[in-house]
Write a protein that holds these residues in place. Structure first.
Motif: not given
Ligand code: ADP
Ligand code: MG
Length: 237
Positions: A26-28, A47-54, A74-81
């Motif tokens: 988790s982010f914790e 930003l409404g991110y409750t848990e990290p993407t894979p 995949p595209t849209g899976s949070g690579k930037t962050m």
């Protein structure tokens, strides 16, 4: 560890490399394992991110442990962050001494979008985050522009370096985002040039992509040392 393997399996994370750090539960984990500052977790919440993407679960610990990586998700899976978060955690903000992280994007639109996302994530800390505009590439002397993170397309970055207005020899991070597109668009020569310009021996290089064609994988393997390969889902979809 068994627990790591289960978590990876659950999120369809495939890794390759030695001693790969545990994925985030988790982010914790970012606070408990890596002393993440509260501002960043606040920004995630905002930003409404409750848990990290894979991809974030695996790439963030890899980068925080000082390893280079090439990652495909995949595209849209949070690579930037996935690449901005460890950079923000590792860079000391507001230091003088030139550009310390470089993000290379294939198009102006993607560079602008990445800059906006980066600024949102850095909200509340005085990081200097700059998009390389045409004006900046032509007029600025970067030794006089405070800039922690510079986001650019390949041609503009190459231009600024060749004009000797931009010194990347102290950069600590180099990101090649959408590396499959960087290839498709024929930016190999520019990538090579930028990689050489980031001459700091301890620079951390990373490559992010939605697909992992052999060309990209070959580049990653020649470019990086002891890199971790991370694939979420399948390699080429
Ligand atoms: P990619 O680069 O993989 O195509 P992006 O980094 O552009 O994907 O992210 C796609 C969207 O997902 C963006 O709007 C981003 O703000 C959002 N996002 C990123 N991380 C998370 C997260 N952990 N939870 C929810 N949304 C997220
Ligand atoms: Mg992206």
């Amino acid at each position: 560890l068994e627990r790591d393997a289960l978590l990876r399996k659950k999120h369809n994370i495939h890794i390759c490399g030695s001693n790969v750090p545990s994925p985030l539960q988790s982010f914790e984990d970012l606070s408990t394992r890596y002393r993440c500052k509260p501002y960043l977790l606040r920004n995630f919440a905002e930003l409404g991110y409750t848990e990290p993407t894979p991809i974030q679960r695996q790439a963030i610990p890899v980068l925080l442990s000082g390893r280079e990586c090439f990652a495909c998700a995949p595209t849209g899976s949070g690579k930037t962050m996935a690449f901005i978060c460890p950079i923000l955690m590792k860079l000391k903000h507001g230091l003088k001494g030139g550009v310390r992280a470089v993000v290379l994007c294939p198009t102006r639109e993607l560079a602008a979008q990445t800059t906006r996302e980066c600024k949102k994530l850095a909200q509340g800390k005085k990081f200097y985050i700059k998009l390389m505009t045409k004006e900046l590439s032509r007029s600025a002397d970067f030794s006089k522009v405070p800039c922690d993170i510079l986001i650019s397309t390949p041609l503009r970055l190459e231009f600024a370096i060749r004009k000797r207005k931009l010194d990347l020899s102290r950069a600590e991070f180099l990101v090649l985002d959408e590396s499959d597109k960087l290839f498709e668009l024929g930016f190999m020569k520019q990538i090579d040039f930028v990689v050489k310009a980031c001459s700091n021996p301890s620079v951390i290089r990373m490559l992010f992509s939605a697909t992992l064609p052999d060309t990209v994988e070959d580049l990653a393997r020649t470019l990086m040392h002891d890199a971790v390969r991370i694939i979420v889902g399948k390699k080429n979809t």
